[in-house]
Motif scaffolding. Structure first.
Motif, PDB file in Angstrom:
ATOM      1  N   UNK A 250       0.636  -1.162   0.083  1.00 54.02           N
ATOM      2  CA  UNK A 250      -0.046  -0.140   0.090  1.00 54.02           C
ATOM      3  C   UNK A 250       0.953   1.324  -0.010  1.00 54.02           C
ATOM      4  N   UNK A 251       0.423   2.147  -0.449  1.00 55.53           N
ATOM      5  CA  UNK A 251       1.005   3.573  -0.352  1.00 55.53           C
ATOM      6  C   UNK A 251       0.870   4.151   1.061  1.00 55.53           C
ATOM      7  N   UNK A 252       1.970   5.138   1.364  1.00 57.83           N
ATOM      8  CA  UNK A 252       1.747   5.646   2.663  1.00 57.83           C
ATOM      9  C   UNK A 252       0.622   6.214   3.022  1.00 57.83           C
ATOM     10  N   UNK A 253      -0.193   6.905   2.196  1.00 60.63           N
ATOM     11  CA  UNK A 253      -1.584   7.767   2.267  1.00 60.63           C
ATOM     12  C   UNK A 253      -2.512   6.311   2.656  1.00 60.63           C
ATOM     13  N   UNK A 254      -2.177   5.243   1.550  1.00 61.45           N
ATOM     14  CA  UNK A 254      -3.461   4.260   1.836  1.00 61.45           C
ATOM     15  C   UNK A 254      -3.274   3.506   3.293  1.00 61.45           C
ATOM     16  N   UNK A 255      -1.874   3.271   3.620  1.00 64.32           N
ATOM     17  CA  UNK A 255      -1.661   2.578   4.791  1.00 64.32           C
ATOM     18  C   UNK A 255      -2.127   3.356   5.921  1.00 64.32           C
ATOM     19  N   UNK A 256      -1.927   4.693   5.929  1.00 62.18           N
ATOM     20  CA  UNK A 256      -2.689   5.311   7.181  1.00 62.18           C
ATOM     21  C   UNK A 256      -3.984   5.350   7.140  1.00 62.18           C
ATOM     22  N   UNK A 257      -4.648   5.385   6.113  1.00 61.48           N
ATOM     23  CA  UNK A 257      -6.187   5.178   6.288  1.00 61.48           C
ATOM     24  C   UNK A 257      -6.705   3.742   6.536  1.00 61.48           C
ATOM     25  N   UNK A 258      -5.989   2.817   6.255  1.00 62.68           N
ATOM     26  CA  UNK A 258      -6.309   1.307   6.733  1.00 62.68           C
ATOM     27  C   UNK A 258      -5.972   1.187   8.361  1.00 62.68           C
ATOM     28  N   UNK A 259      -4.590   1.743   8.461  1.00 63.36           N
ATOM     29  CA  UNK A 259      -4.453   1.684   9.829  1.00 63.36           C
ATOM     30  C   UNK A 259      -5.150   2.325  11.090  1.00 63.36           C
ATOM     31  N   UNK A 260      -5.737   3.518  10.364  1.00 61.31           N
ATOM     32  CA  UNK A 260      -6.566   4.380  11.280  1.00 61.31           C
ATOM     33  C   UNK A 260      -7.917   3.812  11.350  1.00 61.31           C
ATOM     34  N   UNK A 261      -8.292   3.022  10.190  1.00 64.49           N
ATOM     35  CA  UNK A 261      -9.402   2.241  10.372  1.00 64.49           C
ATOM     36  C   UNK A 261      -9.353   1.032  11.517  1.00 64.49           C
ATOM     37  N   UNK A 262      -8.349   0.506  11.573  1.00 61.49           N
ATOM     38  CA  UNK A 262      -8.248  -0.624  12.513  1.00 61.49           C
ATOM     39  C   UNK A 262      -8.329  -0.142  14.002  1.00 61.49           C
ATOM     40  N   UNK A 263      -7.458   0.874  14.166  1.00 64.31           N
ATOM     41  CA  UNK A 263      -7.531   1.432  15.582  1.00 64.31           C
ATOM     42  C   UNK A 263      -8.947   2.013  16.070  1.00 64.31           C
ATOM     43  N   UNK A 264      -9.481   2.599  14.877  1.00 60.14           N
ATOM     44  CA  UNK A 264     -10.876   3.198  15.131  1.00 60.14           C
ATOM     45  C   UNK A 264     -11.806   2.000  15.465  1.00 60.14           C
ATOM     46  N   UNK A 265     -11.724   1.064  14.827  1.00 63.07           N
ATOM     47  CA  UNK A 265     -12.576  -0.149  15.094  1.00 63.07           C
ATOM     48  C   UNK A 265     -12.455  -0.384  16.531  1.00 63.07           C
TER      49      UNK A 265
END
Length: 425
Positions: A250-265
Motif C-alpha cells: 500500500x502507499x503511505x497514504x492508503x496505509x495510514x487510512x487502513x491503520x487508522x480504520x483498524x484502531x478506530x474499530x
C-alpha cells in the motif's frame, strides 16, 4: 439486588470533566507512543536505520515505561502524592520528549528520547486508576472504556493525520506538531484537576503491601493476562504500518487510512462493550461474570490475527482477519482495568495497576524487538502475526482461569470501611 445498584447515582459534571480530560490525555499519550512506527517507513531510509535497529527503537519506550511501573515507582507516586500534580509532571516530560524527537538525527539520540517518553508516560495508568478507583462500580466500565477508546483513537488519529503530514512535510513535522500541540492540554487540566489527596488515601499502604499483592492468584492473572493482551496491541502499533507498506504494497497514504480504520474499530468496540458491561452490572448481574466473560471472549477473538500467517499479504482474508481481531480486542480492553481497580480498591489501585502495567508493558519490549528480528532474518512479518495470535490466546486463558471473583481484596493493613465491600480472594 445489590445495595450499590439500588443507590446508583449518575456521574457528576466535575467527574465528567475529569474523565473527559483524562481521555484526551490518553489519546495524546498513544499518538506520542505510536508516532515513531508511523514515521518508520520514511525515517529508516533517511537515517540509514535497519530493521533490527528499528525494532530496538520501537521497544525503547517500553524499557522505562514498564520498569518504572514494575518496580513500583509510578504507582507509589500516584498513591502517595496528589494525583493531579503527579500527572502534570509526567505529561510535561513525555510531551517535551516528543517535541525533541523531531530535532534528532542519530540512533542513540532517538533512543534516549524514547526512554524519556516512556518515563513520562509511566505515571499515566496509575494516575487514571487512582482517580477511577473512587468511582462507583457501575461507572467504572464506561470510564475505563472511554480511556481505552482514547488509546485506540490515538493511533487512529495519528495514523490518519500523521500520514497526511508526512506526505506533505516529512516525518519531522509529525513530532513538532504533536509536541507543541500537546502542551495546550495542560491549561484546562490545571483548572479542574484534583489538588488534594483523596479521603481513601488516609490509609497508606505499607511497603509490605507489595509482597501481599504478589501472593494473590488473581493478581498474577491480571499481570499475565494484560501482558498477553498488550503484546497484540504493541505489535500492531509497532509493525502494522510497515507490514501494510512493505508486504501489502500500500502507499503511505492508503496505509495510514487502513491503520487508522483498524484502531478506530477497536475504539468503537471498546466503548460499546464498556456501556454494555456497566448496564448489565447496574441491572444486578455479577461483575465477575460480566467482566471476565467480555475480557476472555475478546482476547479469543483477537487471537484470529494469527490467521494472517496463512493467507496472502494484502488479500481480503488478511484484512478481514485483522479487522475482526481488532473488534475482539476492543471488547477485551473495555473491562480489564475495571477488574483490577475493583480487586485493588482505592488504597492499592495505584500500586496494583502500576505493577500490572509494568509487567504488561514488558511485551512492548519483547513484541517489537522479536518482530524486528523476524523480519531482519526472513524478510517477512507473517511469522510474527502467528506468534501474536498464540500469545493473545494464552492471555484469554489467564483472565478466565487465574482471576477469581471480581470483588475488593480485604488487605491486611486496611479496615473494611475503606473498601467497596465484599470479601477477599
Amino acid at each position: 439486588m445489590p445495595a450499590e445498584v439500588a443507590q446508583a447515582k449518575p456521574i457528576s459534571k466535575r467527574e465528567w470533566a475529569l474523565v473527559g480530560l483524562l481521555v484526551l490525555s490518553v489519546l495524546i499519550n498513544y499518538v506520542d507512543r505510536s508516532n515513531l512506527a508511523m514515521a518508520a517507513p520514511l525515517l529508516q531510509p533517511q537515517l540509514h536505520i535497519n530493521a533490527a535497529q528499528m525494532g530496538a527503537l520501537l521497544s525503547a519506550f517500553s524499557w522505562t515505561y514498564a520498569l518504572l511501573q514494575l518496580f513500583g515507582v509510578s504507582g507509589y507516586l500516584a498513591d502517595r502524592y496528589p494525583v493531579g500534580w503527579v500527572f502534570v509532571g509526567g505529561y510535561l516530560l513525555w510531551t517535551l520528549a516528543t517535541l525533541a524527537t523531531g530535532m534528532l538525527s542519530t540512533f542513540g539520540a532517538i533512543f534516549a528520547a524514547r526512554l524519556l517518553l516512556g518515563a513520562g508516560e509511566s505515571i499515566a495508568y496509575p494516575c487514571y486508576s487512582r482517580v477511577f478507583a473512587e468511582l462507583p462500580q457501575h461507572h467504572r466500565g464506561r470510564a475505563n472504556a472511554f480511556i481505552d477508546a482514547g488509546t485506540k483513537l490515538g493511533p487512529s488519529a495519528g495514523a490518519l493525520l500523521g500520514g497526511i503530514l508526512m506526505v506533505h512535510y516529512g516525518w519531522r513535522a509529525l513530532f513538532f506538531a504533536l509536541g507543541a500541540g500537546g502542551l495546550l492540554w495542560v491549561l484546562p487540566w490545571l483548572l479542574v484537576m484534583p489538588r488534594k489527596r483523596a479521603k481513601s488515601e488516609s490509609v497508606a499502604a505499607p511497603a509490605s503491601a507489595n509482597l501481599e499483592l504478589l501472593t494473590l492468584t488473581s493478581a498474577w492473572g491480571t499481570f499475565l493476562g494484560h501482558f498477553c493482551g498488550n503484546y497484540f496491541f504493541y505489535f500492531l502499533m509497532a509493525w502494522l504500518p510497515t507490514y501494510l507498506v512493505d508486504e501489502a504494497k500500500l502507499s503511505v497514504l492508503m496505509m495510514s487510512r487502513l491503520a487508522s480504520g483498524a484502531f478506530f474499530l477497536i475504539a468503537i468496540s471498546t466503548v460499546s462493550a464498556g456501556w454494555i458491561s456497566d448496564a448489565l452490572i447496574a441491572r444486578g448481574y455479577s461483575a465477575t461474570r460480566v467482566r471476565k466473560t467480555i475480557v476472555a471472549c475478546g482476547l479469543v477473538t483477537a487471537s484470529l490475527v494469527g490467521l494472517i500467517f496463512v493467507v496472502p499479504a494484502g488479500s481480503t482474508l488478511s484484512y478481514a482477519a485483522l479487522l475482526l481481531a481488532c473488534a475482539g480486542f476492543g471488547g477485551y480492553a473495555s473491562n480489564h482495568w475495571a477488574i483490577s481497580q475493583t480487586l485493588a480498591g482505592p488504597s492499592m489501585a495505584g500500586r496494583w495497576t502500576g505493577m500490572q502495567n509494568g509487567i504488561a508493558n514488558l511485551s512492548g519490549i519483547v513484541g517489537p524487538w522479536l518482530a524486528g528480528a523476524i523480519i531482519q532474518r526472513s524478510g517477512s512479518l507473517r511469522l510474527a502475526f502467528l506468534i501474536t495470535g498464540i500469545v493473545t490466546l494464552a492471555g484469554a486463558a489467564c483472565w478466565a482461569l487465574l482471576v477469581k471473583r471480581v470483588e475488593p481484596v480485604q488487605w491486611s493493613f486496611a479496615p473494611a470501611k475503606v473498601l467497596d465491600g465484599g470479601s477477599s480472594e
